[in-house]
Design an enzyme around this catalytic site. Structure first.
Site, PDB file in Angstrom:
ATOM      1  N   HIS A 337      22.643 -31.412 -35.282  1.00  0.00           N
ATOM      2  CA  HIS A 337      21.642 -32.007 -34.405  1.00  0.00           C
ATOM      3  C   HIS A 337      20.243 -31.709 -34.902  1.00  0.00           C
ATOM      4  O   HIS A 337      19.345 -32.562 -34.808  1.00  0.00           O
ATOM      5  CB  HIS A 337      21.819 -31.510 -32.967  1.00  0.00           C
ATOM      6  CG  HIS A 337      21.130 -32.367 -31.964  1.00  0.00           C
ATOM      7  ND1 HIS A 337      19.955 -32.011 -31.343  1.00  0.00           N
ATOM      8  CD2 HIS A 337      21.447 -33.600 -31.478  1.00  0.00           C
ATOM      9  CE1 HIS A 337      19.582 -32.971 -30.521  1.00  0.00           C
ATOM     10  NE2 HIS A 337      20.453 -33.953 -30.577  1.00  0.00           N
ATOM     11  N   CYS A 338      20.036 -30.527 -35.448  1.00  0.00           N
ATOM     12  CA  CYS A 338      18.726 -30.172 -36.003  1.00  0.00           C
ATOM     13  C   CYS A 338      18.337 -31.082 -37.169  1.00  0.00           C
ATOM     14  O   CYS A 338      17.155 -31.308 -37.419  1.00  0.00           O
ATOM     15  CB  CYS A 338      18.737 -28.721 -36.490  1.00  0.00           C
ATOM     16  SG  CYS A 338      19.091 -27.492 -35.231  1.00  0.00           S
TER      17      CYS A 338
END
Length: 354
Positions: A337-338
Site C-alpha cells: 500500500h505504501c
C-alpha cells in the site's frame, strides 16, 4: 489554503480504493539508502507487484533517470498495460508523495487531483524535493485540475470509505514537524475541503513498532467496505504492538460511520516480529492494496501469512486475494500500500457497488 473553490464546494468526492481504477501509480525503487545492505532483491519484488497489477489494470511507473528507466524497461517494459514515465523521484513511496485523485459525484467528469506538500515524514529523509514535485509533474502530462492546499499530508495517513468517512491517526496528522498549525479542527477542515470528508475518525494508539511514519493508518486499520474495517491486532501480550493495537481496536469498536451507524470490525493478525540488524521492522498485513479484480497482500514468511489471506478473502468477493513476498520490501519500512496510489475511473454514480 487560498480563497478559490475547494473540491468539496465543487461537488467532488474521494472514491474508496475498491471502486474501479483507471490506473495504479508507482515509483520505481532506486534509493539504496532505503534498503541498506539488502537492495538487490527489491527491484525484482517490486517488478512482481507490477506484473501482478498489470493483469488487471494500467500501471503507470515513474522511472526518472537513466538507471531507473533501464532497470524498469528490463523487468517490466514488455508488459502491455505498463507505462514508464520519465519523472524523477527521491524514493519509491508513491502512496505518500503521489497525488490524491478525486471524482465529481454523479458525473463522468475526469478526475482532479490534490497536490499535497511532502516533506518525507516530518523531514526525516532529505532530500525530498523531487518527490514533492511528483503530483505537479504528473499533472503536466494529464492536464487535470490540480488543487494545492499548501498542507503536508501523506496518502498513507488517511483512509476513506468513499462516502465521506475518513479514518486517520492523531500521532501522524497532528505532528508539528509536518504542519505547525496542526490541530484536530484545522486538519478536519483540510480533510473536509480537499478530501470531501463528512466525518473524521481519529485513532490514538500510535504507530506500530518500527514504523517511521509516526503512525500511518494503512499499517493499522483499513476500510474493506463502506461499513467494515479490518484492524491489525497483536495476540502476544508481551509484544510492544499489543497495547497500542488493542487501544485502536477498542476505539474502532465504539466508532460509527458517516450516518452514525456502528462499524463492523474484523481483526487482522500481525506477523511475528521482523528484525534486521537489530532493528524492528513494521510488518503488517494491513498494508494490502486493492486494485481492479485483485487484492495484493504482503507475505512475510510467517505462519500468519495464510491466516491473513483467509481473513481477507471473504471480504473481497469477486476479487482474487493474492499474497506476494514482502519480507525484503519491508526493510524499506513499507509494503504494497505504501508503494501504490490509485487513480479512480470516472463513474456515473457515486454509489458504486462493492
Amino acid at each position: 489554503m487560498n480563497d478559490a473553490a475547494t473540491p468539496r464546494q465543487l461537488g467532488y468526492r474521494w472514491p474508496a480504493e475498491w471502486e474501479p481504477h483507471a490506473a495504479t501509480w508507482l515509483s520505481w525503487p532506486h534509493n539504496r539508502e532505503s534498503w541498506p545492505e539488502k537492495f538487490e532483491p527489491v527491484p525484482e519484488q517490486f517488478a512482481e507487484l507490477v506484473r501482478t497489477l498489470a493483469r488487471y489494470e494500467v500501471v503507470n511507473v515513474l522511472a526518472g533517470g537513466e538507471e531507473a528507466m533501464r532497470e524498469a524497461h528490463r523487468l517490466v517494459g514488455d508488459l502491455t498495460r505498463v507505462v514508464l514515465w520519465d519523472v524523477p523521484t527521491n524514493d519509491a513511496w508513491c502512496r505518500d508523495h503521489g497525488p490524491t485523485f478525486l471524482l465529481a459525484a454523479n458525473s463522468d467528469q475526469p478526475a482532479v487531483m490534490v497536490d499535497w506538500e511532502y516533506n518525507a515524514w516530518g523531514g526525516k529523509y532529505p532530500p525530498f524535493n523531487s518527490d514533492n514535485l511528483v503530483p505537479r509533474r504528473i499533472n503536466d502530462r494529464l492536464a487535470r485540475r490540480r488543487f494545492a492546499p499548501g498542507v503536508v499530508l501523506e496518502g498513507g495517513s488517511i483512509e476513506g470509505n468513499g462516502r465521506g468517512l475518513i479514518l486517520t491517526t492523531e500521532s501522524c496528522l497532528l505532528d508539528p514537524r509536518r504542519n505547525l498549525d496542526a490541530t484536530r479542527e484545522r486538519m478536519e477542515n483540510v480533510l473536509r475541503e480537499f478530501c470531501c470528508a463528512q466525518k473524521v475518525l481519529w485513532l490514538t494508539g500510535g504507530a506500530i513498532a518500527g514504523d517511521d511514519t509516526d503512525g500511518h493508518v494503512d499499517q493499522i486499520a483499513r476500510f474493506v467496505a463502506h461499513d467494515t474495517v479490518v484492524a491489525a491486532v497483536e495476540s502476544d501480550p508481551a509484544d510492544e504492538n499489543f497495547t497500542p493495537l488493542l487501544q485502536n481496536l477498542r476505539e474502532l469498536e465504539r466508532m460509527t460511520d458517516e450516518k452514525d451507524r456502528p462499524l463492523k470490525i474484523v481483526p487482522l493478525p500481525m506477523p511475528r516480529p521482523i528484525v534486521f540488524n537489530q532493528q524492528r521492522l513494521p510488518g503488517s498485513y494491513a498494508n494490502f492494496y486493492i486494485a481492479n479484480g485483485v487484492v495484493v497482500v504482503p507475505q512475510f514468511d510467517d505462519p500468519a501469512d495464510e491466516v491473513a489471506l483467509q481473513t481477507l478473502t471473504p471480504l473481497f468477493p469477486g476479487r482474487q486475494v493474492v499474497g506476494l513476498p514482502a519480507r525484503d520490501l519491508v526493510l524499506g519500512l513499507g509494503a504494497f500500500h505504501c508503494l501504490t496510489q490509485q487513480e479512480p475511473a470516472p463513474a456515473r454514480s457515486a454509489d458504486i457497488a462493492e
